[in-house]
Motif scaffolding. Structure first.
Motif, PDB file in Angstrom:
ATOM      1  N   LEU A 114      67.003  51.142 101.947  1.00 32.05           N
ATOM      2  CA  LEU A 114      65.573  51.858 101.579  1.00 32.05           C
ATOM      3  C   LEU A 114      64.546  51.020 102.066  1.00 32.05           C
ATOM      4  O   LEU A 114      63.503  51.759 102.743  1.00 32.05           O
ATOM      5  N   ALA A 115      64.485  49.732 101.870  1.00 35.92           N
ATOM      6  CA  ALA A 115      63.256  49.043 102.531  1.00 35.92           C
ATOM      7  C   ALA A 115      63.056  48.718 103.909  1.00 35.92           C
ATOM      8  O   ALA A 115      62.162  48.821 104.524  1.00 35.92           O
ATOM      9  N   SER A 116      64.324  49.172 104.727  1.00 33.00           N
ATOM     10  CA  SER A 116      64.059  49.042 106.096  1.00 33.00           C
ATOM     11  C   SER A 116      63.976  50.591 107.019  1.00 33.00           C
ATOM     12  O   SER A 116      63.798  50.430 107.999  1.00 33.00           O
ATOM     13  N   PHE A 117      63.728  51.612 105.980  1.00 32.42           N
ATOM     14  CA  PHE A 117      63.457  52.801 106.364  1.00 32.42           C
ATOM     15  C   PHE A 117      62.066  53.022 106.918  1.00 32.42           C
ATOM     16  O   PHE A 117      61.116  52.736 106.288  1.00 32.42           O
ATOM     17  N   LYS A 118      61.897  53.497 108.196  1.00 32.94           N
ATOM     18  CA  LYS A 118      60.476  53.728 109.018  1.00 32.94           C
ATOM     19  C   LYS A 118      60.153  55.243 108.718  1.00 32.94           C
ATOM     20  O   LYS A 118      58.932  55.389 109.071  1.00 32.94           O
ATOM     21  N   GLY A 119      60.692  56.056 108.047  1.00 28.85           N
ATOM     22  CA  GLY A 119      60.340  57.393 107.881  1.00 28.85           C
ATOM     23  C   GLY A 119      60.463  58.046 109.067  1.00 28.85           C
ATOM     24  O   GLY A 119      61.087  57.668 110.114  1.00 28.85           O
ATOM     25  N   LEU A 120      60.297  59.643 108.935  1.00 27.74           N
ATOM     26  CA  LEU A 120      60.400  60.335 110.216  1.00 27.74           C
ATOM     27  C   LEU A 120      59.285  60.857 110.688  1.00 27.74           C
ATOM     28  O   LEU A 120      58.094  60.692 109.980  1.00 27.74           O
ATOM     29  N   PRO A 121      59.213  61.246 112.091  1.00 25.64           N
ATOM     30  CA  PRO A 121      57.979  61.723 112.405  1.00 25.64           C
ATOM     31  C   PRO A 121      57.483  62.931 112.016  1.00 25.64           C
ATOM     32  O   PRO A 121      58.322  63.678 111.418  1.00 25.64           O
ATOM     33  N   HIS A 122      56.166  62.989 111.747  1.00 21.72           N
ATOM     34  CA  HIS A 122      55.562  64.190 111.120  1.00 21.72           C
ATOM     35  C   HIS A 122      55.738  64.457 109.614  1.00 21.72           C
ATOM     36  O   HIS A 122      55.542  65.489 109.192  1.00 21.72           O
ATOM     37  N   ARG A 123      56.272  63.448 109.033  1.00 17.86           N
ATOM     38  CA  ARG A 123      56.542  63.287 107.559  1.00 17.86           C
ATOM     39  C   ARG A 123      56.144  62.133 106.981  1.00 17.86           C
ATOM     40  O   ARG A 123      56.860  61.150 106.869  1.00 17.86           O
ATOM     41  N   SER A 124      54.855  62.246 106.480  1.00 20.92           N
ATOM     42  CA  SER A 124      54.005  60.984 105.759  1.00 20.92           C
ATOM     43  C   SER A 124      53.881  59.863 106.865  1.00 20.92           C
ATOM     44  O   SER A 124      54.547  58.855 106.354  1.00 20.92           O
TER      45      SER A 124
END
Length: 464
Positions: free
Chosen positions: A323-333
């Motif tokens: 979870l800590a290494s997740f960078k997120g998705l484009p266009h979603r926060s």
């Protein structure tokens, strides 16, 4: 590619030749069927013909003679606001109607599936908001801990385009209501329901039809384990229907704000994820410093992904590290950049009021870029969530309509993304977040929300 089974030597019609339609046609041919393809677009038909597919006019009389099945792309309405004429003709001819999701589940467990020491498993994610991030986060977790994983469906590749899974592999699918509504086969090992808010109501004949489309994944799919968001009545109803009682371990309840202490539950409060089993807390994870998961809505996504991974026996600390290494998705926060203490966040996927509300609750002081092609009801329901908005910068077709619903919130009509970003950046102070969370569709100015988000990103990067 997953070859489609069950139609060897038979004719299968394919309506709609976009990504999912062409993918289905290829998989049908790979499985020994004859694909008869049709699309109202001449250009789409020409592309299919150039690839060698048979073009078969499904609008003419007798088009379904000797056809075993009709496969429909998700964007084509089959019931509301009215059935597509080709689908109606298939019904009249007694031809079963399916989609690529149904073909996928029909075909996935065939062939050498049982030769695996550990059979591959499927996690399917649906809901109104957060399902893309949740699906991507689940895929990320398994990949980070060394478990082979593929991501497909409404995100990434089409479901039939994935590679035949390896021993022990996890396939993660994001499924929209358009996809779950029509699929004749739905058999995931783990099914996830994130939340429910009004969306696509014209396509489903209202809120009840929309929920019914989501519910099919659970009621007809018979998953071994379910992860259900219970922050809305529909989620609580669904959770109640699926189990015999609170202690039934086939269900994991999740929440983005409630404390859940009965049965197997995972919830997030004040930035901490907690897992409870048998009336006792077993795990606590601090989500506050995880940049890829800002705000309560992303904490709910984290709860859903954590629960899906736990359902397949991953350890809590393995999941926490991923979870800590997740960078997120484009266009979603998505954090685009930061300058002089001002953060620029792209949440172009916030195309409805509920998604925009969650984004507006994620940051303490906001320069809000909103607008586009507004949906029924406008943004009046956002009134309780405007406290953190220092000023709104309105773009697109519905800019003036949105302005009338902002109450005392300061605003400026900017029309275009370029003007909105420039104005917001010029007026922002240290500690502010310039947030694109449109609360509207993009089709007035952009072909899709991705292009809108890319424009925001380009304007910000030019400033930075």
């Amino acid at each position: 590619m997953i070859p489609v089974v069950g139609y060897e030597g038979r004719k299968v019609a394919v309506l709609g030749l976009g990504r999912s339609g062409i993918s289905a046609a290829r998989s049908l041919v790979a499985g020994g069927a004859e694909a008869l393809c049709w699309d109202d677009s001449v250009e789409a038909r020409d592309r299919a013909a150039a690839e060698g597919f048979t073009i078969h006019d499904l609008t003419r009389a007798g088009a379904f003679d000797s056809v075993a099945c009709l496969v429909v792309s998700p964007g084509i309405p089959h019931l509301y606001p009215e059935p597509n004429r080709v689908i109606a003709a298939a019904w009249e001819a007694g031809v079963p109607v399916d989609n690529d999701i149904g073909l996928f589940f029909r075909s996935l467990g065939q062939g050498d599936w049982m030769d695996h020491d550990t059979p591959p498993r499927v996690i399917a994610v649906t809901g109104s908001n957060g399902k893309s991030t949740t699906a991507a986060l689940i895929h990320h977790i398994f990949s980070e801990v060394g478990v082979p994983s593929q991501l497909a469906g409404n995100i990434g590749r089409g479901v039939l385009d994935i590679e035949p899974p390896h021993d022990g592999e996890v396939i993660v699918l994001e499924l929209s209501s358009y996809q779950t509504d029509l699929a004749r086969s739905l058999t995931p090992d783990v099914a996830v329901f994130t939340n429910l808010s009004p969306d696509h109501l014209d396509r489903h004949g209202g809120m009840g039809g929309y929920f019914a489309a989501k519910r099919r994944l659970f009621a007809e799919g018979g998953p071994d384990r379910c992860v259900i968001g219970v922050d809305e009545p529909e989620g609580r109803y669904l959770a109640n229907q699926l189990v015999e009682g609170l202690e039934d371990s086939r269900l994991i309840r999740i929440s983005a704000g409630q404390k859940l202490v009965h049965g197997w539950s995972v919830f997030a409060r004040k930035g901490f994820l907690s897992e409870w089993r048998k009336g006792r807390q077993s795990v606590s994870i601090d989500l506050r410093a995880m940049d890829g998961l800002p705000g309560a809505h992303n904490h709910q996504n984290a709860c859903a992904a954590y629960s899906a991974a736990r359902a397949l026996n991953l350890g809590p600390r393995q999941i926490e590290t991923a979870l800590a290494s997740f960078k997120g998705l484009p266009h979603r926060s998505q954090l685009v950049g930061e300058k002089d203490g001002v953060r620029f966040v792209n949440d172009s996927k916030a195309t409805n009021v509920d998604a925009a509300a969650k984004a507006l609750q994620a940051f303490p002081r906001i320069r809000w870029i909103a607008g586009g092609l507004g949906k029924d009801g406008g943004i009046s329901d956002l009134a309780p969530h405007l406290g953190a908005v220092a000023k709104a910068y309105l773009i697109g077709f519905s800019a003036r309509d949105f302005a009338l619903q902002l109450g005392d919130t300061p605003y400026e009509i900017c029309e275009t993304m370029e003007v909105a970003v420039a104005k917001a950046a010029a007026e922002a102070e240290a500690g502010d977040t310039v947030l694109l969370a449109p609360a509207a569709a993009s089709f007035d100015q952009y072909p899709n929300f991705e292009k809108r988000g890319e424009d925001f990103t380009a304007q910000v990067e030019a400033l930075l």
